[in-house]
Design a protein around this motif. Structure first.
Motif, PDB file in Angstrom:
ATOM      1  N   ASP A   1       0.812  -1.223   0.000  1.00 59.55           N
ATOM      2  CA  ASP A   1       0.000   0.000   0.000  1.00 59.55           C
ATOM      3  C   ASP A   1       0.842   1.268   0.000  1.00 59.55           C
ATOM      4  N   PRO A   2       1.741   1.431  -0.955  1.00 59.87           N
ATOM      5  CA  PRO A   2       2.580   2.635  -0.952  1.00 59.87           C
ATOM      6  C   PRO A   2       1.785   3.866  -1.398  1.00 59.87           C
ATOM      7  N   ASP A   3       2.254   5.036  -0.969  1.00 59.96           N
ATOM      8  CA  ASP A   3       1.668   6.291  -1.458  1.00 59.96           C
ATOM      9  C   ASP A   3       2.219   6.620  -2.833  1.00 59.96           C
ATOM     10  N   VAL A   4       3.466   6.218  -3.068  1.00 58.22           N
ATOM     11  CA  VAL A   4       4.157   6.575  -4.304  1.00 58.22           C
ATOM     12  C   VAL A   4       4.862   5.339  -4.844  1.00 58.22           C
ATOM     13  N   MET A   5       4.856   5.170  -6.176  1.00 50.95           N
ATOM     14  CA  MET A   5       5.596   4.068  -6.787  1.00 50.95           C
ATOM     15  C   MET A   5       6.767   4.636  -7.589  1.00 50.95           C
ATOM     16  N   LEU A   6       7.955   4.067  -7.354  1.00 49.55           N
ATOM     17  CA  LEU A   6       9.149   4.461  -8.098  1.00 49.55           C
ATOM     18  C   LEU A   6       9.487   3.348  -9.087  1.00 49.55           C
ATOM     19  N   PHE A   7       9.757   3.717 -10.327  1.00 46.88           N
ATOM     20  CA  PHE A   7      10.124   2.729 -11.340  1.00 46.88           C
ATOM     21  C   PHE A   7      11.456   3.114 -11.950  1.00 46.88           C
ATOM     22  N   ASP A   8      12.440   2.191 -11.933  1.00 46.96           N
ATOM     23  CA  ASP A   8      13.726   2.485 -12.564  1.00 46.96           C
ATOM     24  C   ASP A   8      13.876   1.659 -13.838  1.00 46.96           C
ATOM     25  N   GLU A   9      13.599   2.273 -14.947  1.00 51.18           N
ATOM     26  CA  GLU A   9      13.668   1.605 -16.251  1.00 51.18           C
ATOM     27  C   GLU A   9      13.065   0.198 -16.193  1.00 51.18           C
ATOM     28  N   PRO A  10      11.777   0.122 -15.885  1.00 51.26           N
ATOM     29  CA  PRO A  10      11.171  -1.201 -15.643  1.00 51.26           C
ATOM     30  C   PRO A  10      11.110  -2.095 -16.876  1.00 51.26           C
ATOM     31  N   THR A  11      11.248  -1.511 -18.062  1.00 54.64           N
ATOM     32  CA  THR A  11      11.117  -2.345 -19.269  1.00 54.64           C
ATOM     33  C   THR A  11      12.438  -2.522 -20.017  1.00 54.64           C
ATOM     34  N   SER A  12      13.536  -1.969 -19.480  1.00 51.71           N
ATOM     35  CA  SER A  12      14.796  -1.999 -20.242  1.00 51.71           C
ATOM     36  C   SER A  12      15.394  -3.385 -20.367  1.00 51.71           C
ATOM     37  N   ALA A  13      15.063  -4.292 -19.427  1.00 49.64           N
ATOM     38  CA  ALA A  13      15.669  -5.626 -19.468  1.00 49.64           C
ATOM     39  C   ALA A  13      14.750  -6.629 -20.163  1.00 49.64           C
ATOM     40  N   LEU A  14      13.692  -6.117 -20.801  1.00 50.32           N
ATOM     41  CA  LEU A  14      12.691  -7.031 -21.378  1.00 50.32           C
ATOM     42  C   LEU A  14      12.850  -7.178 -22.880  1.00 50.32           C
ATOM     43  N   ASP A  15      12.469  -8.367 -23.387  1.00 48.47           N
ATOM     44  CA  ASP A  15      12.367  -8.534 -24.827  1.00 48.47           C
ATOM     45  C   ASP A  15      11.272  -7.588 -25.337  1.00 48.47           C
ATOM     46  N   PRO A  16      11.472  -7.032 -26.523  1.00 45.78           N
ATOM     47  CA  PRO A  16      10.548  -6.002 -27.014  1.00 45.78           C
ATOM     48  C   PRO A  16       9.070  -6.408 -26.969  1.00 45.78           C
ATOM     49  N   GLU A  17       8.788  -7.693 -27.266  1.00 42.62           N
ATOM     50  CA  GLU A  17       7.371  -8.063 -27.318  1.00 42.62           C
ATOM     51  C   GLU A  17       6.731  -8.170 -25.933  1.00 42.62           C
ATOM     52  N   LEU A  18       7.549  -8.082 -24.875  1.00 44.76           N
ATOM     53  CA  LEU A  18       7.002  -8.181 -23.522  1.00 44.76           C
ATOM     54  C   LEU A  18       6.832  -6.819 -22.868  1.00 44.76           C
ATOM     55  N   VAL A  19       7.395  -5.782 -23.527  1.00 47.61           N
ATOM     56  CA  VAL A  19       7.373  -4.439 -22.942  1.00 47.61           C
ATOM     57  C   VAL A  19       5.933  -3.962 -22.751  1.00 47.61           C
ATOM     58  N   GLY A  20       5.077  -4.274 -23.736  1.00 51.84           N
ATOM     59  CA  GLY A  20       3.701  -3.774 -23.731  1.00 51.84           C
ATOM     60  C   GLY A  20       2.913  -4.187 -22.493  1.00 51.84           C
ATOM     61  N   ASP A  21       3.087  -5.454 -22.059  1.00 42.18           N
ATOM     62  CA  ASP A  21       2.350  -5.943 -20.884  1.00 42.18           C
ATOM     63  C   ASP A  21       2.670  -5.118 -19.655  1.00 42.18           C
ATOM     64  N   VAL A  22       3.962  -4.837 -19.478  1.00 44.56           N
ATOM     65  CA  VAL A  22       4.388  -4.098 -18.287  1.00 44.56           C
ATOM     66  C   VAL A  22       3.923  -2.643 -18.376  1.00 44.56           C
ATOM     67  N   LEU A  23       4.105  -2.043 -19.541  1.00 45.86           N
ATOM     68  CA  LEU A  23       3.653  -0.655 -19.694  1.00 45.86           C
ATOM     69  C   LEU A  23       2.141  -0.564 -19.505  1.00 45.86           C
ATOM     70  N   GLY A  24       1.415  -1.597 -19.965  1.00 43.05           N
ATOM     71  CA  GLY A  24      -0.038  -1.631 -19.799  1.00 43.05           C
ATOM     72  C   GLY A  24      -0.425  -1.607 -18.331  1.00 43.05           C
ATOM     73  N   ALA A  25       0.283  -2.438 -17.545  1.00 39.84           N
ATOM     74  CA  ALA A  25       0.004  -2.487 -16.102  1.00 39.84           C
ATOM     75  C   ALA A  25       0.296  -1.137 -15.459  1.00 39.84           C
ATOM     76  N   MET A  26       1.388  -0.487 -15.902  1.00 36.14           N
ATOM     77  CA  MET A  26       1.746   0.820 -15.330  1.00 36.14           C
ATOM     78  C   MET A  26       0.731   1.889 -15.718  1.00 36.14           C
ATOM     79  N   ARG A  27       0.259   1.797 -16.959  1.00 37.96           N
ATOM     80  CA  ARG A  27      -0.719   2.778 -17.434  1.00 37.96           C
ATOM     81  C   ARG A  27      -2.021   2.663 -16.627  1.00 37.96           C
ATOM     82  N   GLN A  28      -2.419   1.401 -16.367  1.00 39.34           N
ATOM     83  CA  GLN A  28      -3.623   1.162 -15.581  1.00 39.34           C
ATOM     84  C   GLN A  28      -3.469   1.743 -14.179  1.00 39.34           C
ATOM     85  N   LEU A  29      -2.262   1.541 -13.620  1.00 35.56           N
ATOM     86  CA  LEU A  29      -1.969   2.060 -12.291  1.00 35.56           C
ATOM     87  C   LEU A  29      -2.094   3.584 -12.273  1.00 35.56           C
ATOM     88  N   ALA A  30      -1.580   4.208 -13.317  1.00 32.18           N
ATOM     89  CA  ALA A  30      -1.649   5.668 -13.425  1.00 32.18           C
ATOM     90  C   ALA A  30      -3.104   6.120 -13.529  1.00 32.18           C
TER      91      ALA A  30
END
Ligand SMILES: Nc1ncnc2c1ncn2[C@@H]1O[C@H](COP(=O)(O)OP(=O)(O)OP(=O)(O)O)[C@@H](O)[C@H]1O
Ligand SMILES: [Mg+2]
Lengths: 256, 280
Positions: free
Chosen positions: A157-186
């Motif tokens: 239950d954090p007040d703030v979420m920090l992300f440090d290049e969360p998709t940089s270590a991912l294969d390109p086709e997997l980036v979308g899933d993570v960004l999608g989750a972050m977008r939903q969070l936003a």
């Protein structure tokens, strides 16, 4: 209203190397702030100073009005307000996914096993990896691991979420899933501070974009301004390289 | 390197010489011949009758049973396992002290490791066996002789185990601590829940190796001195050999050690192979 995160006069040196040279910015509650900038400009160091994984050399960090850099602050308690997601996921390899998302709830927040599992499962569902709950991190794809890491941080239950290049270590086709989750969070109103090279994400989701170079914030403002119409030469050069990687050596042209 | 020279030789000197394949064949033949001659000499020169009588005497072997199992083997297993359990936890504590930010802790751990790794185990056992009762006259060691032996083996193995644990803890990626701390765990909590469990998994093969070594070191505890019921495998075989003037009981004891250590050694190789596969 107090700001979710306030950074004032932040300096950080490693020995003789001054990495952060006086950083000031504010993240209001509910805002998404993206930090962009070239490699080595100090983005990770800045993020790590915000939750005091690195001890700042000088300056102050406030989270919801509490000064984390104050000498008498209970840093373990203060850190609970900040969730952090790492480039390399850093899931606990010896624990199942469900244990990964519930262990800190139980040991730190003293929630019961059942309660922690319930909250953990809810967050795993939110990021779309609930069916992996019984598996171990090594059995998951990078994209799934990173979403588990997001669920793990959210479960505190954090007040703030920090992300440090969360998709940089991912294969390109997997980036979308993570960004999608972050977008939903936003969209749900989470306050987020995101270091990223995903310019489209920054353009579409961020309320404010900070451009960092050589340890200072060169430029900040809404994405349409910083990414769409940058005022500084350094920002233009950087964006040109990132947006046209195959023509990185061409002369940067001012977008008009 | 060998191929380089042969290629060079083949290029500059096209004389008829042995091909590498032929040379290898000759070398192998010679090695087998030497081996065969050595075996033949052994068979011819040794007095097999005498050897069998002294070392593989079935009647003498039979006399050793069942006590060599119910006393010797049992005690060796109890001594080793109790010493190992004590050494395991003491070693973990010493390893954590060694990595602590508190300078006196680090110093104490370092001295401990250097002393107990540097001293021959037999010296530690003698000091404990003879020195302790004199130094602490009012102190009664519980469960003697098991208490003293466990302490002796525990103190010695803890030094080795501490270094093993330290290596394991340092092999856990730094990101694991950072993730744990970012979730609000204290340094100690992160150590206990996240780092140490993973460190132990990493060092399971060397930990098993230490157990093998301790099975062998436990044969030195006889210097502490006990009565027949406290005899370990070695002391049991040795005293029976002395009584009968025949070495067969020692051979039986040796075989029983191998029954313990060889399967453990096999386990270590399996575990190492599994880890290697896991990492690639
Ligand atoms: N623990 C450390 N000790 C010494 N130097 C460090 C340490 N951490 C970072 N640095 C240095 O600080 C500088 C900034 O590093 P930082 O990781 O913050 O950059 P970054 O903007 O996140 O880059 P990237 O985009 O490559 O992740 C680099 O020169 C780096 O070598
Ligand atoms: Mg970085």
């Amino acid at each position: 209203m107090t700001a979710a995160v306030q950074v004032a006069g932040l300096h950080k040196s490693f020995g003789d190397l001054e990495v952060l040279k006086g950083i000031d910015f504010t993240v209001e509650a509910g805002q998404v702030v993206c930090i962009i900038g070239p490699s080595g400009s100090g983005k990770s160091t800045l993020l790590r100073c915000v939750n005091l994984l690195e001890q700042p050399t000088a300056g102050q960090v406030f989270v919801s009005g509490t000064e984390l850099t104050h000498i008498d602050v209970d840093i373990d308690a203060a850190r609970r307000r900040l969730g952090m997601v790492f480039q390399q996921f850093n899931l606990f390899g010896h624990m199942s996914v469900l244990d990964n998302v519930s262990i800190a709830q139980r040991r730190v927040l003293k929630r019961s096993k059942a309660k922690a599992a319930e909250i953990g499962m809810r967050n795993l569902e939110k990021v779309g990896v609930a069916e992996k709950a019984e598996q171990y991190p090594a059995q998951l794809s990078g994209g799934q691991q990173q979403r588990v890491a997001i669920a793990r941080a959210l479960s505190m239950d954090p007040d703030v979420m920090l992300f440090d290049e969360p998709t940089s270590a991912l294969d390109p086709e997997l980036v979308g899933d993570v960004l999608g989750a972050m977008r939903q969070l936003a969209d749900e109103g989470m306050t987020m501070l995101v270091v990223t090279h995903e310019m489209q994400f920054a353009r579409e989701v961020a309320d404010v974009v900070l451009f960092m170079d050589e340890g200072v914030v060169v430029e900040h403002g809404p994405p349409a301004q910083v990414i769409g119409n940058p005022q500084h030469e350094r920002t233009r050069t950087f964006l040109h390289r990132v947006l046209n990687p195959t023509h990185a050596d061409d002369e940067a042209t001012t977008p008009s | 390197m060998t191929t380089d020279t042969t290629v060079a030789e083949a290029g500059t000197a096209p004389r008829a010489r042995l091909s590498p394949r032929k040379r290898k064949k000759i070398s192998l033949t010679i090695q087998y011949a030497v081996f065969a001659v050595a075996i033949a000499l052994l068979v011819l020169v040794a007095d097999w009758q005498a050897i069998q009588h002294a070392f593989f005497n079935l009647d003498e072997a039979r006399k050793a049973f069942p006590d060599i199992l119910s006393i010797g083997l049992k005690n060796t297993i109890i001594y080793t396992l109790s010493g190992y359990v004590l050494g395991f936890f003491l070693g973990l504590v010493v390893a954590l002290m060694r990595l602590s930010d508190v300078v006196p802790y680090r110093a104490v751990a370092l001295v401990y490791i250097e002393v107990f790794r540097g001293l021959p185990a037999i010296v530690v056992f003698m000091i404990l066996g003879f020195g302790m009762p004199i130094a602490f006259t009012d102190f009664e060691m519980p469960y003697d002789p098991y208490g003293t032996v466990a302490l002796a083996l525990g103190l010695v193995s803890a030094a080795y185990l501490a270094e093993t644990f330290r290596a394991g803890i340092q092999a856990v990626p730094k990101g694991q601590t950072e993730a744990a701390r970012s979730l609000g765990m204290s340094q100690g909590r992160a150590m206990i829940t996240v780092i140490v469990p993973q460190a132990i998994r990493i060092v399971v093969p060397p930990l098993t190796n230490e157990l093998i070594l301790l099975f062998k070191d436990s044969s030195l505890v006889f210097v502490i001195g006990f009565t027949l019921s406290g005899y370990d495998l070695f002391k049991f075989g040795e005293s029976l050999s002395n009584q009968t003037g025949n070495s067969t009981p020692l051979i039986v004891a040796g075989m029983l050690y191998l029954c313990l250590t060889v399967p453990l050694g096999y386990l270590v190789r399996k575990l190492e192979a599994k880890q290697k596969r896991g990492r690639v």
